[in-house]
Design a protein around this motif. Structure first.
Motif, mmCIF file in Angstrom:
data_model
loop_
_atom_site.group_PDB
_atom_site.id
_atom_site.type_symbol
_atom_site.label_atom_id
_atom_site.label_comp_id
_atom_site.label_asym_id
_atom_site.label_seq_id
_atom_site.Cartn_x
_atom_site.Cartn_y
_atom_site.Cartn_z
ATOM 1 N N VAL A 42 0.872 -1.177 0.000
ATOM 2 C CA VAL A 42 0.000 0.000 0.000
ATOM 3 C C VAL A 42 0.908 1.224 0.000
ATOM 4 N N VAL A 43 0.762 2.057 -1.007
ATOM 5 C CA VAL A 43 1.687 3.194 -1.144
ATOM 6 C C VAL A 43 0.931 4.526 -1.226
ATOM 7 N N PHE A 44 1.291 5.434 -0.343
ATOM 8 C CA PHE A 44 0.807 6.822 -0.387
ATOM 9 C C PHE A 44 1.929 7.673 -0.981
ATOM 10 N N ARG A 45 1.607 8.415 -2.043
ATOM 11 C CA ARG A 45 2.616 9.310 -2.632
ATOM 12 C C ARG A 45 2.123 10.747 -2.586
ATOM 13 N N SER A 46 2.815 11.551 -1.801
ATOM 14 C CA SER A 46 2.516 13.003 -1.698
ATOM 15 C C SER A 46 1.024 13.265 -1.551
ATOM 16 N N VAL A 47 0.392 12.552 -0.639
ATOM 17 C CA VAL A 47 -1.064 12.648 -0.519
ATOM 18 C C VAL A 47 -1.465 13.855 0.326
ATOM 19 N N ARG A 48 -2.332 14.658 -0.264
ATOM 20 C CA ARG A 48 -2.939 15.774 0.466
ATOM 21 C C ARG A 48 -4.439 15.638 0.369
ATOM 22 N N HIS A 49 -5.111 16.126 1.406
ATOM 23 C CA HIS A 49 -6.565 16.131 1.323
ATOM 24 C C HIS A 49 -7.153 17.323 2.036
ATOM 25 N N GLY A 87 -1.989 13.816 -5.113
ATOM 26 C CA GLY A 87 -1.202 12.636 -4.762
ATOM 27 C C GLY A 87 -1.975 11.372 -5.072
ATOM 28 N N THR A 88 -1.346 10.223 -4.838
ATOM 29 C CA THR A 88 -2.000 8.957 -5.174
ATOM 30 C C THR A 88 -1.860 7.941 -4.034
ATOM 31 N N GLY A 144 0.549 16.101 2.972
ATOM 32 C CA GLY A 144 1.778 15.526 2.414
ATOM 33 C C GLY A 144 2.144 14.231 3.111
ATOM 34 N N ILE A 145 1.455 13.159 2.692
ATOM 35 C CA ILE A 145 1.712 11.845 3.298
ATOM 36 C C ILE A 145 2.462 10.974 2.297
ATOM 37 N N ASP A 146 3.613 10.477 2.714
ATOM 38 C CA ASP A 146 4.358 9.500 1.926
ATOM 39 C C ASP A 146 4.590 8.278 2.795
#
Ligand SMILES: Nc1ncnc2c1ncn2[C@@H]1O[C@H](COP(=O)(O)OP(=O)(O)OP(=O)(O)O)[C@@H](O)[C@H]1O
Ligand SMILES: [Mg+2]
Length: 227
Positions: free
Chosen positions: A5-12, A58-59, A22-24
């Protein structure tokens, strides 16, 4: 085999309010815990893993599959257990509720019946197969909700505060159910003892990862943040 499971530069953001900033993260452990204060963004993050919520940017991918673009495909791999089992239980009886989870599985009636029976026995609900679902105890309801997820044989199970509404005894029963799963498990919780045997614990604070490491170190890190 574990999923990744990969979070890349996730913003919400919800409206103006940015709740993930900014979650990685890359999860490939069998047991991951997520802790942090109320409102820090844990549920927002957890829901993204099976596409219940789409990041503003992000994804989030599971084995390379984008959870917001290919939600149906990801939800075959990833099951989600909610805090309140009543939101998840939909059918009048226990056995019907379990079978309902397989309604679009393409399995034969006999295969569905076999899987239902297997889950009933596993969670000691076999005496309650024809019992009205809404009359189960809180702990039994959560076991039913977990069973309704496991019956689809997902690879990953996300649980958002699965023991919060339960008394000590039922919380233990549910903790044991989580512990016994072959699946990869990602649990959001305020019950830190639940994570003692976990491989990894992430602390979320105000929408960012504040700590990422072992449970022994995560709990003091979390305490320090709160002080
Ligand atoms: N649907 C929504 N619309 C607007 N704001 C929301 C929505 N869902 C969550 N929020 C806000 O986003 C922030 C993060 O919420 P989230 O539910 O992810 O926190 P949490 O860490 O799970 O908290 P808790 O420990 O209380 O469950 C909170 O400030 C919350 O009010
Ligand atoms: Mg939450």
């Amino acid at each position: 085999m574990v999923s990744e499971v990969v979070f890349r530069s996730v913003r919400h953001a919800f409206g103006e309010r940015e709740v993930l900033r900014g979650i990685d993260l890359r999860f490939d452990e069998r047991r991951v815990g997520i802790i942090g204060s109320n409102g820090s963004g844990k549920s927002t993050l957890a829901r993204m893993i099976n596409g219940l919520l789409t990041p503003t940017s992000g994804t989030v991918t599971v084995d390379g599959i984008d959870a917001s673009k290919k939600g149906a495909q990801v939800r075959k791999k990833v099951g989600f257990v909610f805090t309140d089992p009543d939101t998840q239980i939909v059918m009048p009886t226990v056995a019907e509720d379990l079978a309902f989870s397989l309604r679009r599985s393409g399995l034969s009636k006999a295969e569905v019946a076999d899987r239902v029976q297997e889950i009933l026995v596993r969670f000691r609900l076999d005496g309650h197969a024809e019992h009205p679902s809404h009359l189960l105890s809180g702990g039994q309801k959560q076991l039913l909700a977990i069973g309704a997820v496991l019956i689809r044989r997902p690879e990953v199970v996300i649980a958002d505060e699965p023991t919060t509404l339960l008394d000590l005894r039922n919380a233990r029963v549910v903790a044991e159910a989580l512990d016994s799963m072959d699946q990869q498990v990602i649990v959001v919780t305020h019950q830190l003892a639940l994570l003692d045997s976990f491989e990894r614990v992430v602390v979320i604070d105000d929408g960012v990862v504040a700590f990422d490491g072992s449970p022994e170190n995560a709990v003091p890190a979390y305490r320090e943040l709160v002080q």
